[in-house]
Design a protein around this motif. Sequence first.
Motif, PDB file in Angstrom:
ATOM      1  N   GLY A 217       0.836  -1.196   0.000  1.00 38.89           N
ATOM      2  CA  GLY A 217       0.000   0.000   0.000  1.00 38.89           C
ATOM      3  C   GLY A 217       0.872   1.247   0.000  1.00 38.89           C
ATOM      4  N   HIS A 218       0.585   2.184  -0.900  1.00 39.35           N
ATOM      5  CA  HIS A 218       1.336   3.440  -0.977  1.00 39.35           C
ATOM      6  C   HIS A 218       0.438   4.584  -0.521  1.00 39.35           C
ATOM      7  CE1 HIS A 218       4.519   1.392  -3.173  1.00 39.35           C
ATOM      8  NE2 HIS A 218       3.641   0.991  -4.092  1.00 39.35           N
ATOM      9  N   LYS A 219       1.008   5.543   0.173  1.00 38.68           N
ATOM     10  CA  LYS A 219       0.231   6.712   0.580  1.00 38.68           C
ATOM     11  C   LYS A 219       1.159   7.921   0.740  1.00 38.68           C
ATOM     12  CE  LYS A 219       0.415   5.308   5.457  1.00 38.68           C
ATOM     13  NZ  LYS A 219      -0.383   4.865   6.634  1.00 38.68           N
ATOM     14  N   VAL A 220       0.563   9.091   0.606  1.00 43.12           N
ATOM     15  CA  VAL A 220       1.289  10.340   0.801  1.00 43.12           C
ATOM     16  C   VAL A 220       0.694  11.036   2.017  1.00 43.12           C
ATOM     17  CG1 VAL A 220       1.906  12.568  -0.174  1.00 43.12           C
ATOM     18  CG2 VAL A 220       1.786  10.558  -1.656  1.00 43.12           C
ATOM     19  N   THR A 221       1.532  11.308   3.014  1.00 47.21           N
ATOM     20  CA  THR A 221       1.106  11.969   4.242  1.00 47.21           C
ATOM     21  C   THR A 221       1.890  13.268   4.422  1.00 47.21           C
ATOM     22  OG1 THR A 221       2.763  10.893   5.643  1.00 47.21           O
ATOM     23  CG2 THR A 221       0.718   9.682   5.235  1.00 47.21           C
ATOM     24  N   LYS A 222       1.674  13.919   5.551  1.00 49.32           N
ATOM     25  CA  LYS A 222       2.440  15.134   5.853  1.00 49.32           C
ATOM     26  C   LYS A 222       3.921  14.825   6.001  1.00 49.32           C
ATOM     27  CE  LYS A 222      -1.371  17.547   8.163  1.00 49.32           C
ATOM     28  NZ  LYS A 222      -1.847  18.159   9.432  1.00 49.32           N
ATOM     29  N   SER A 223       4.215  13.563   6.338  1.00 51.91           N
ATOM     30  CA  SER A 223       5.613  13.160   6.487  1.00 51.91           C
ATOM     31  C   SER A 223       6.262  12.797   5.161  1.00 51.91           C
ATOM     32  CB  SER A 223       5.703  11.963   7.442  1.00 51.91           C
ATOM     33  OG  SER A 223       5.146  12.273   8.695  1.00 51.91           O
ATOM     34  N   GLY A 224       5.454  12.668   4.091  1.00 50.23           N
ATOM     35  CA  GLY A 224       6.007  12.328   2.789  1.00 50.23           C
ATOM     36  C   GLY A 224       5.419  11.044   2.231  1.00 50.23           C
TER      37      GLY A 224
END
Length: 277
Positions: A217-224
Motif C-alpha cells: 500500500g502506498h500513501k502520501v502523508t504530511k511526512s512524505g
Amino acid sequence: WLAAALVLLALAARWLVLLVALGVAATAFAAKAGIQLQVLGSIANLPRDYWFMQRESFPSWGQRIAREVGGTLKIIGNRGFMVPRNEGISASGKPLTPITAAAGDNLISWSVSPILTRPKYTKVRISYFDRSLGKHVEEEIDTSIAGVESKLHHILTVYDKNQAKQQGEAFSKESDREKGGGTVTIIGNALAEPEAICRLKGTRVGVDGGYQIDTVGHKVTKSGFITDLGVKQPKDGAGVDTRSGPKGGRSPSGTDALTQANNSALNTTGLTGTAIA
C-alpha cells in the motif's frame, strides 16, 4: 471388417484422455471475458483432462483455481496474471526486485512475528475416486515443513490423483506461507510489489531476514511518501536465534539473562541498570 474397425475406433476414442494445460485453458477463458491473461511459472503447464467454469465469472473462476494449484491471480484493467505463490517471479518470468528495509535508513516501523502459532502440517491427505479400481483412494503429500508432526486431512473428495497432488502442494505452500508474518512501513518505494522479497535488517536477532511480500500500500502523508508492506513466509534466517550462549538468552541456572544483568548492576552501584541481551 470396416464396421468392426469403426467400433474399435469408437471404443478407443471413448477411453482416450487428452490433457490440457492450465495456461491454455485459463488464457481461453480470460479471452472470452476480454482479459489478456498470462499464466507463469510452474503452474502454467499443470495438466487436467478438463477445466470447467460453471455459473461464475472469470475472476471468480481464476481465484478458485489459483487456490487449488497454489497460485495468485491479479487483474489490472484488461490484463491479468496468474503466478505461483512463494516463487517471486514477474510477468516476464524473471525474479522480482527484492526490497530492503533497514533500520536507520528507510525503515520507519515494523511489527513482525517470524513464528506464529498457526497450524502447520508435515503431510496433507486428500481422497479421490479411482475409476479403474472403483473405490476411494487417499493420496498423501509431503509438505517438507520440518519440526511438526501433525497431518491435514482434507474432507472434500477431488476428481483424480493428479488433482489431489496439485491441491496437496497448494496446501503445502499456504502452510509454509502462514508460519510467520506482520507489517513493515518504509520510506516510499514504488518498486515494492506483492510476491517480491522484503529483507529486514537492523531490527533484532531472529526477526532480521527475508519475508515474502503479501500486500503493498502506498500513501502520501504530511511526512512524505510512505509504503506499507504486509509480509509473510519468513526465510533466510528469520525466526532463527543466531546468538551464542544458552538458548533463548537464558543462563544455565534458568535465570533470564537480561534480569541477571540488571540485578548485577543493582548490586554493584545501588541503581537499576538496563542491559540488552
